[in-house]
Design a protein around this motif. Structure first.
Motif, PDB file in Angstrom:
ATOM      1  N   ASP A  67      29.970 -33.317  74.568  1.00  8.76           N
ATOM      2  CA  ASP A  67      30.923 -34.410  74.386  1.00  8.76           C
ATOM      3  C   ASP A  67      30.593 -35.637  75.229  1.00  8.76           C
ATOM      4  O   ASP A  67      31.447 -36.492  75.451  1.00  8.76           O
ATOM      5  N   SER A  68      29.352 -35.731  75.676  1.00  7.33           N
ATOM      6  CA  SER A  68      28.927 -36.930  76.389  1.00  7.33           C
ATOM      7  C   SER A  68      28.574 -38.040  75.404  1.00  7.33           C
ATOM      8  O   SER A  68      28.265 -37.788  74.241  1.00  7.33           O
ATOM      9  N   VAL A  69      28.613 -39.272  75.910  1.00 12.07           N
ATOM     10  CA  VAL A  69      28.189 -40.441  75.142  1.00 12.07           C
ATOM     11  C   VAL A  69      26.975 -41.025  75.838  1.00 12.07           C
ATOM     12  O   VAL A  69      27.006 -41.295  77.047  1.00 12.07           O
ATOM     13  N   VAL A  70      25.899 -41.199  75.094  1.00 13.24           N
ATOM     14  CA  VAL A  70      24.683 -41.795  75.652  1.00 13.24           C
ATOM     15  C   VAL A  70      24.831 -43.309  75.625  1.00 13.24           C
ATOM     16  O   VAL A  70      25.033 -43.915  74.562  1.00 13.24           O
ATOM     17  N   LEU A  71      24.740 -43.932  76.805  1.00 12.03           N
ATOM     18  CA  LEU A  71      24.960 -45.372  76.944  1.00 12.03           C
ATOM     19  C   LEU A  71      23.664 -46.159  77.014  1.00 12.03           C
ATOM     20  O   LEU A  71      23.704 -47.390  76.959  1.00 12.03           O
ATOM     21  N   GLY A  72      22.559 -45.492  77.152  1.00  8.91           N
ATOM     22  CA  GLY A  72      21.272 -46.173  77.226  1.00  8.91           C
ATOM     23  C   GLY A  72      20.164 -45.175  77.474  1.00  8.91           C
ATOM     24  O   GLY A  72      20.416 -44.036  77.897  1.00  8.91           O
ATOM     25  N   HIS A  73      18.940 -45.593  77.193  1.00  4.45           N
ATOM     26  CA  HIS A  73      17.818 -44.679  77.404  1.00  4.45           C
ATOM     27  C   HIS A  73      16.529 -45.476  77.534  1.00  4.45           C
ATOM     28  O   HIS A  73      16.420 -46.614  77.063  1.00  4.45           O
ATOM     29  N   GLY A  74      15.598 -44.848  78.204  1.00  2.07           N
ATOM     30  CA  GLY A  74      14.295 -45.461  78.367  1.00  2.07           C
ATOM     31  C   GLY A  74      13.206 -44.424  78.300  1.00  2.07           C
ATOM     32  O   GLY A  74      13.443 -43.258  77.951  1.00  2.07           O
ATOM     33  N   PRO A  75      11.993 -44.791  78.658  1.00  4.52           N
ATOM     34  CA  PRO A  75      10.877 -43.847  78.583  1.00  4.52           C
ATOM     35  C   PRO A  75      11.042 -42.637  79.492  1.00  4.52           C
ATOM     36  O   PRO A  75      10.551 -41.554  79.178  1.00  4.52           O
TER      37      PRO A  75
END
Length: 756
Positions: A67-75
């Motif tokens: 139930d987490s929300v991914v707010l951003g991502h990178g390499p």
């Protein structure tokens, strides 16, 4: 990092426990302005680690809390937000792909970017940027000079995209950053002054996409901003779109959705090359809320993001890649929740497969140019709905509503499940089917009724629980077991349940109707009738005394027209509730009233009361023997000739024994409370309007609240009249304060008699 096993016993593959701590340098925000530089001091932060609690976890895969929300991502990792189920606190985490370490960030509000390891913390008009890959000193940017209405629209690498409303309407975009430590504020040029409902998306490195509407135009428009020059380099209409299309862009293409037409089985994407007005139409099927993303320059991916909550199968639940070069399609995931563009044309997708469950999947193209998905972070939750545990009691007593059993189960999976519970009475094959749509664990109470609304009979049952995913993704499962319904039948129960029945005689035919079905049914045509037999018109009086012979089943008494009293032993069989009759004795024709079904003397046996033509009330105490059910009569008292109806109600006043209701010639009903010694207390007035009623039927506890109730019938002639239910209060001062009309009354208000 230490090695270990998944937390659940059914785990198939070992995985690393995420126990390595890491210190991430975060800075305390420093006050500054857009024209004044600010320095930040790095601050060590404590870390927490999480372990995927499921057998779907794989070796080397990071953890994503459910139930987490991914707010951003990178390499190197991703930023997620999770609400703590215990404290309710919102917790932000940065999780590294390489070793799975998940670091809890200090309290605050954070945003991330797409395809970048930089995150930003917001504190009023101050924004602090952290590079989570290098741990470099943070960058602090004060935007207070933009005004109090300025807000962060999105993060593009190390650049803040600030939304600043114009005083005359519309918005300006400011690209704010600190390249080489020098504050830079650039206003984007080329945004139409008439733009409304402006939304900002980052979908490709170096490009910011603005979706907006123009008054008077049905289709949305898209403006593409070159971040390097801070200007709109392309502005186009999104052909055949509505006011809210899903939009994405790459370095070479744009894609958007046509409107969804409810009930239509066809939907399409529009794809256009950058700088080209023409677009191609790609039919994709029927879907509601779409997510899109470009994979490199040659593939566009799409899915309906509500697949895990769908009530029916749909190919659009899957993440599908469509080739822009040859038109072929490749299925990548079974369920898609969100598509997030990354650097170098790859995608990070929050979704699920049957094989690996829910998590984050990195989607790339292989050496042959074909797309493929790889799990990089797992929630540990499987995709398909499946029951993992069942809690159904082995024994249930349906006598009271508070005793209705709860059938509960635990389940796993991010999809919804259609769950069917079938309860089958072993002896008769009678069944109750309970259907529900469930998410994860759930519970369902059983009200003690069968599918036709009749009360469930006593005895052994089998139960079968089957589940199937509503979205069609995953197998059907089945579990089985047994339970036993126990309880003591009531004095008006002739069908081997704990619920009362109604006896109805029409001409010479005697029938049994389930009282709970009668009370709940809205049609006489849906009632289940058990015909006892014909020839019952030989009796001028039939009474229901309860169990006379000491068994658990209710018996019947009938007086024929020559004055002989006959007994019918209850069998407990719904299809044949009474055994062959036995002669009790003659001389009963001297009585104008017979009533039974109560214990007057307090010895635990059912008694009978009779009034003779001189108005004397006589008590026949029960013996407990069906062949000789009553002792010699005992005189209770005289003066009962003023009553035209006398009904034994059972204990309705809360006293020590059974009670009587007697109606006088003026239509006034009087309550006589039993003392428990064969006598009654002084009468009290119950109601002055019940003279209107034809019959008072004391059926016992029909609503299962522990108090005796009445069914009251009024016949005006032909097939007109009424039937009503009067729940007992247990208070002798007002034993039946309320009434409810019975919708199925027409079945019982024609020629015939309801028996008490």
């Amino acid at each position: 990092m230490p090695e270990g096993k998944s937390a659940l016993s059914h785990a198939r593959t070992p995985r690393r426990h995420l126990t390595t701590a890491v210190a991430v340098a975060l800075a305390a925000a420093c006050v500054g302005t857009l024209t004044t530089g600010a320095a930040g001091a790095a601050t060590p932060v404590a870390t927490t680690t999480t372990t995927v609690p499921s057998g779907t976890a794989q070796e080397g895969v990071a953890a994503l809390l459910p139930d987490s929300v991914v707010l951003g991502h990178g390499p190197t990792g991703f930023l997620s937000l999770h609400k703590d189920g215990v404290t309710g606190a919102t917790v932000h985490r940065w999780t590294r792909y390489a070793d799975g370490v998940s670091t809890v960030l200090p309290a605050g509000t954070y945003r991330g970017g797409l395809g970048t390891d930089v995150i930003v913390k917001t504190e009023g008009s101050t924004y602090t940027l952290y590079d989570m890959a290098t741990g470099a000193a943070p960058t602090v940017i004060d935007t207070s000079s933009l005004g109090a209405t300025a807000t962060l629209a999105t993060l593009h690498g190390t650049t803040l995209v600030m939304r600043v409303p114009r005083a005359a309407g519309g918005v300006d975009l400011h690209l704010v950053g600190k390249p080489a430590g020098t504050l830079e504020d650039r206003v984007v040029t080329g945004i139409p002054a008439a733009a409304q409902n402006v939304e900002f998306l980052v979908t490709a490195p170096g490009t910011l996409v603005i979706r907006y509407a123009v008054p008077g135009q049905s289709a949305s428009r898209a403006a593409l901003v070159d971040v390097a020059t801070a200007r709109v380099v392309e502005d186009r209409a999104l052909t055949a779109s509505d006011g809210n299309p899903t939009l994405t862009a790459s370095a070479t293409h744009l894609a958007w959705t046509e409107p969804y037409v409810y009930g239509s089985d066809s939907r399409a994407l529009r794809v256009a090359g950058r700088g080209q007005e023409e677009s191609i139409r790609v039919p994709i099927g029927s879907g509601g809320r779409m997510v899109l993303g470009f994979l490199g320059d040659d593939w566009v991916t799409y899915a309906d993001r509500e697949g895990s909550w769908s009530y029916s199968p749909n190919p659009l639940h899957a993440l599908t890649a469509h080739s822009l070069t040859d038109g072929r399609t490749v299925k990548l995931l079974d369920i898609t929740l969100r598509i997030m563009p990354g650097s170098d044309g790859e995608l990070l997708v929050h979704g699920a497969t049957l094989e690996h469950g829910e998590g984050l999947y990195r989607v790339t193209t292989g050496p042959d140019g074909t797309p493929a998905a790889t799990l990089v972070a797992s929630t540990g939750r499987p995709l398909a709905y499946s029951v993992t545990g069942v809690n159904i009691p082995a024994t249930v007593d349906l006598t009271t509503a508070s005793g209705d059993p709860t059938l509960s189960w635990t389940a796993a999976g991010i999809s919804m499940g259609k769950l069917t519970i079938e309860l089958t009475h072993t002896a008769t094959g009678l069944r109750r089917t309970i259907l529900t749509i469930a998410t994860r664990g759930a519970a369902q109470s059983w009200d003690g009724l069968l599918d036709d609304g009749t009360a469930a009979p006593l005895g052994d049952y089998t139960w079968r629980m089957t589940t199937e995913p509503t979205n069609g993704i995953g197998p059907t499962t089945e579990r089985k077991g047994t339970l036993k319904v126990v309880g003591k039948p009531g004095p008006h129960d002739f069908s081997n349940s704990t619920a009362p029945d109604l006896l109805f005689r029409s001409g010479g035919r005697l029938s049994v109707f389930d009282a709970r079905q009668v009370l709940n049914s809205d049609s006489r045509d849906t009632l289940s009738e058990v015909v006892v037999g014909s020839g019952w018109d030989t009796y001028d009086r039939i009474v229901t005394p309860g169990s006379l012979g000491g068994t658990v089943h209710a018996d019947l008494l009938g007086r024929d027209k020559s004055g002989v009293l006959w007994s019918y032993a209850g069998t407990g069989k719904a299809s044949a509730p009474f055994a062959t009759r036995a002669r009790v004795g003659g001389g009963w024709g001297i009585y104008n009233h017979l009533t039974a079904g109560l214990d007057v003397s307090g010895d635990g046996r059912r008694d009978l009361l009779a009034t003779d033509k001189d108005g004397v009330l006589w008590l026949y105490k029960g013996t407990g023997s069906l062949s000789s059910p009553f002792r010699p009569r005992v005189k209770v008292g005289g003066g009962w000739g003023i009553y035209n109806k006398i009904t034994a109600t059972g204990n309705i006043g809360g006293g020590p024994a059974g009670d009587l209701i007697a109606r006088d010639s003026n239509g006034v009903d009087w309550l006589y409370l039993g003392k428990g010694d064969g006598t009654f207390a002084t009468r009290t007035r119950v109601n002055s309007t019940w003279g209107y009623y034809t019959d008072l039927i004391p059926i016992g506890d029909a609503d299962r609240d522990g108090r005796a109730d009445l069914v009251v019938r009024h016949v005006t002639g032909g097939d007109t009249g009424s039937l009503s239910f009067h729940p007992g209060s247990g208070d002798w001062r007002n034993p039946f304060p309320n009434s409810e009309d019975i919708d199925a009354s027409r079945r019982f208000i024609s020629d015939g008699t309801l028996l008490f």
